[in-house]
Scaffold this active site. Structure first.
Site, mmCIF file in Angstrom:
data_model
loop_
_atom_site.group_PDB
_atom_site.id
_atom_site.type_symbol
_atom_site.label_atom_id
_atom_site.label_comp_id
_atom_site.label_asym_id
_atom_site.label_seq_id
_atom_site.Cartn_x
_atom_site.Cartn_y
_atom_site.Cartn_z
ATOM 1 N N LYS A 1 0.844 -1.198 0.000
ATOM 2 C CA LYS A 1 0.000 0.000 0.000
ATOM 3 C C LYS A 1 0.882 1.252 0.000
ATOM 4 C CE LYS A 1 -3.549 2.317 2.716
ATOM 5 N NZ LYS A 1 -4.518 2.243 3.794
ATOM 6 N N GLU B 182 10.428 -4.858 4.454
ATOM 7 C CA GLU B 182 10.484 -6.267 4.033
ATOM 8 C C GLU B 182 10.209 -6.381 2.531
ATOM 9 O OE1 GLU B 182 8.834 -5.130 6.644
ATOM 10 O OE2 GLU B 182 8.942 -6.499 8.354
ATOM 11 N N GLY C 213 -4.976 -1.866 4.879
ATOM 12 C CA GLY C 213 -4.174 -3.003 4.412
ATOM 13 C C GLY C 213 -4.852 -4.338 4.673
ATOM 14 N N ARG C 214 -5.354 -4.538 5.874
ATOM 15 C CA ARG C 214 -5.946 -5.846 6.218
ATOM 16 C C ARG C 214 -7.356 -6.018 5.669
ATOM 17 N NH1 ARG C 214 -4.781 -2.641 10.306
ATOM 18 N NH2 ARG C 214 -6.412 -1.792 11.659
ATOM 19 N N GLU D 256 -4.935 -6.803 14.697
ATOM 20 C CA GLU D 256 -4.410 -5.492 14.300
ATOM 21 C C GLU D 256 -5.546 -4.455 14.337
ATOM 22 O OE1 GLU D 256 -2.674 -4.452 10.274
ATOM 23 O OE2 GLU D 256 -0.784 -4.690 11.322
ATOM 24 N N HIS E 106 -5.329 -33.507 17.282
ATOM 25 C CA HIS E 106 -4.220 -34.346 17.739
ATOM 26 C C HIS E 106 -3.099 -33.491 18.322
ATOM 27 C CE1 HIS E 106 -6.114 -37.869 15.954
ATOM 28 N NE2 HIS E 106 -6.541 -37.007 15.046
ATOM 29 N N LYS F 109 9.263 -0.988 14.377
ATOM 30 C CA LYS F 109 9.862 -0.635 13.072
ATOM 31 C C LYS F 109 10.913 0.447 13.271
ATOM 32 C CE LYS F 109 5.698 -1.262 10.231
ATOM 33 N NZ LYS F 109 4.725 -0.577 9.389
HETATM 34 O O1 F6P Z 1 3.219 -3.106 9.752
HETATM 35 C C1 F6P Z 1 1.865 -3.305 9.622
HETATM 36 C C2 F6P Z 1 1.360 -2.948 8.264
HETATM 37 O O2 F6P Z 1 1.327 -1.579 8.091
HETATM 38 C C3 F6P Z 1 0.012 -3.582 8.009
HETATM 39 O O3 F6P Z 1 -1.013 -2.842 8.530
HETATM 40 C C4 F6P Z 1 0.013 -3.696 6.529
HETATM 41 O O4 F6P Z 1 -0.954 -4.586 6.075
HETATM 42 C C5 F6P Z 1 1.426 -4.173 6.288
HETATM 43 O O5 F6P Z 1 2.191 -3.480 7.250
HETATM 44 C C6 F6P Z 1 1.972 -3.954 4.921
HETATM 45 O O6 F6P Z 1 1.940 -2.605 4.538
HETATM 46 P P1 F6P Z 1 2.139 -2.177 3.047
HETATM 47 O O7 F6P Z 1 1.032 -2.756 2.243
HETATM 48 O O8 F6P Z 1 2.111 -0.669 3.051
HETATM 49 O O9 F6P Z 1 3.469 -2.702 2.594
#
Ligand code: F6P
Length: 548
Positions: A209, A215, A270-271, A356, A387, A515
């Site tokens: 987003k 990452e 995002g979620r 979240e 199990h 972060k």
């Molecule tokens: O660190 C949490 C977060 O901001 C989530 O809310 C989001 O879904 C995810 O990181 C990824 O964010 P982006 O889509 O901006 O890479």
């Protein structure tokens, strides 16, 4: 949207507390004995799904009090505010309109006086066109090969939804396409995927987003390097890398042509984004029609949420039962038990969605909440969980409500497997409810030939307290439409709970601190000057530096 009265001071909460006191630990079995129509009365259909909530520690009066709580906390007005495009995400000053992404009604949805639907439809059309071109082989890699592997690089909301859905819908996925999802900064994740694919037939989707997430940017940069090292030139990147983002500037700066970008908007959290361009892997895998069927299912659940009276409203009921156990039974966790291997990633998806969203301890107005909020969400597919951790669900010290989820029709031809799967799912909810008394255990042991002290010594170990609640959700099948309805159901459940607890479900400030600190520590691990740290952090940094 603005409950200013603390939750425990509301009339409805007080009445619920009194009701809890009066009804105590009354066994659910007695509620069934007293009401032969309990199953019919405490079950509801919506958007093609069926929810049996009769195995809960709730009676008609309790349910009436809970729906009264929903009214007193303004759930109906909050729902109207969300669907009406109001800026209900107050700490980020944003509207919350994932429902517009699956608005199939043709009606406009306005944000700041302008209709967002033309832009939503335009992106959906481009996603569908692109997906069909890749699927039927018109979109090819730089050497002319058809695409065989799709690697989605994203994390959190830019990963979990599409990863969960592609696994859930594997039975109707395109046979030539293998879907891969890389999220973790741990190089093992990317390396494992790159070890399986060929540059010439791989399409990378860089989904973020913000297009700033460390990452995703790190994985995307390494993937691009790998692609170029395979013999392709810069000009070939356009055939193999597309972006999904709200941030065109950053996409261009990364080196992806914005012609190959699928956009979405700041009013999509995002979620809550698998219905947007973030769902591109799903569209590629199950096709335009499949993706739109998923939107149709979600839209049907949206209609149910908006139109059904609170007493017959599936997300409202699920949300209220969760509030009941969290507030009055001390249930600190909820187990999600999909009796469907294809839904293996659903618990992880719901972890982000619920925790979240509602893992907050201040209200929308910044006051401390006065009741516990989101429980821990966890789970694994059945029958595997049986199990492993079901021991604790049956005989542990905590009351952990369980959501059982099953599809009535299998997507494979192994009918005997499916019968056994459903039998186990139904059996577990019954076992949790009825338990096994000491008298039953004694009878069982004595008919097995035990007697006296040996028998008595075993009794306490073999007693099941029972009276442990669960919901059972039945899907007709594991189709895109059913999956869409299921996910939308949980989204709205989370929303209902947020309104009752008085928290903002749509921000996530709690992910920021780690972060910030990681950025500083990464610079120190790369040889930068050591910062101010406590003894533990400094010791760990020193150990990591020594090993590098
Ligand atoms: O660190 C949490 C977060 O901001 C989530 O809310 C989001 O879904 C995810 O990181 C990824 O964010 P982006 O889509 O901006 O890479």
């Amino acid at each position: 949207m603005n409950p200013s009265v603390p939750l425990t001071q509301t009339t409805a909460w007080r009445a619920l507390a009194a009701h809890r006191e009066e009804t105590g630990d009354r066994p659910m079995s007695s509620l069934f004995a007293a009401d032969p129509a309990r199953f019919e009365r405490f079950s509801v259909r919506g958007a093609g799904l069926f929810l049996d909530y009769s195995k809960n520690r709730i009676d008609e009066r309790g349910l009436a009090l809970l729906t009264g709580l929903a009214r007193e906390r303004g759930v109906e007005a909050a729902r109207a505010a969300m669907f009406g495009g109001e800026r209900i995400n107050n700490t980020e000053d944003r509207a919350v309109l994932h429902v517009a992404l699956r608005n199939r009604s043709g009606a406009p949805v306005e944000v700041n006086g302008s209709d967002v639907m033309p832009a939503v439809r335009e992106v959906l059309q481009r996603m569908g066109d692109f997906a069909e071109a890749v699927r039927d082989g018109r979109w090819r890699g730089h050497t002319g090969e058809a695409i065989t592997d799709i690697v989605n690089i994203g994390i959190g909301g830019s990963d979990l939804g599409p990863a969960m859905a592609c696994q859930a819908l594997a039975a109707c996925g395109h046979p030539r396409l293998t879907m891969h999802f890389v999220s973790n900064i741990d190089g093992d994740h990317l390396a494992a995927v790159l070890g399986k694919v060929k540059p010439a037939s791989t399409l990378f989707i860089v989904a973020s987003k913000t297009f700033t997430t460390i990452e995703t940017m790190t994985n995307a940069t390494s993937a691009r390097r790998w692609f170029l090292a395979g013999g392709a030139g810069e000009a070939d990147v356009a055939k193999h890398f597309v972006a999904v983002s709200t941030n065109a500037e950053r996409v261009a700066a990364f080196g992806i042509d914005t012609a190959n970008m699928f956009g979405f908007w700041d009013w999509v959290g995002g979620r809550y984004s698998m219905w947007s361009a973030v769902g591109l892997p799903i569209a590629l895998f199950v096709g335009r029609d499949g993706f739109e069927a998923m939107l149709d299912g979600a839209h049907a659940m949206d209609r149910h949420f908006v139109e059904a009276p609170l007493e017959r409203n599936m997300p409202v009921i699920l949300g209220l039962l969760g509030v009941w156990y969290r507030g009055f039974f001390g249930s600190a966790s909820v187990s999600i038990a999909p009796y469907a291997q294809a839904l293996a990633r659903l618990p992880a998806y719901l972890q982000q969605l619920e925790m979240e969203s509602n893992g907050k301890s201040v209200t929308r107005h910044g006051q401390p909440v006065d009741t516990p909020t989101c429980p821990v969400i966890w789970g694994e597919p059945g029958t595997n969980g049986q199990h492993a951790f079901f021991q604790l669900l049956h005989q542990g010290t905590d009351l952990i409500p369980v959501d059982f989820i099953a599809a009535l029709k299998a997507s494979h031809g192994l009918a005997d497997h499916h019968r056994l799967l459903l039998a186990n799912c139904i059996a577990q909810s019954k076992a949790l409810m009825v338990g096994k008394s000491a008298a039953e255990v004694r009878a069982e042991l004595s008919s097995a030939g035990l007697a006296g002290e040996a028998l008595e010594a075993l009794v306490p170990h073999r007693v099941f307290p029972g009276n442990r609640p669960s919901n059972t959700l039945l899907l007709p099948d594991l189709s895109p439409r059913s999956l869409g309805a299921l996910v939308a159901l949980y989204e709205h459940k989370v929303f209902v709970q947020s309104v009752i607890w008085g928290v903002n479900a749509f921000d996530q400030w709690g992910v920021e601190l780690g972060k910030q600190i990681a950025t500083r520590i990464a610079a120190e691990l790369a040889g930068g000057p050591a910062g101010e740290h406590d003894g533990s952090t400094l010791g760990l940094i020193t150990a990591a530096r020594a090993a590098s």
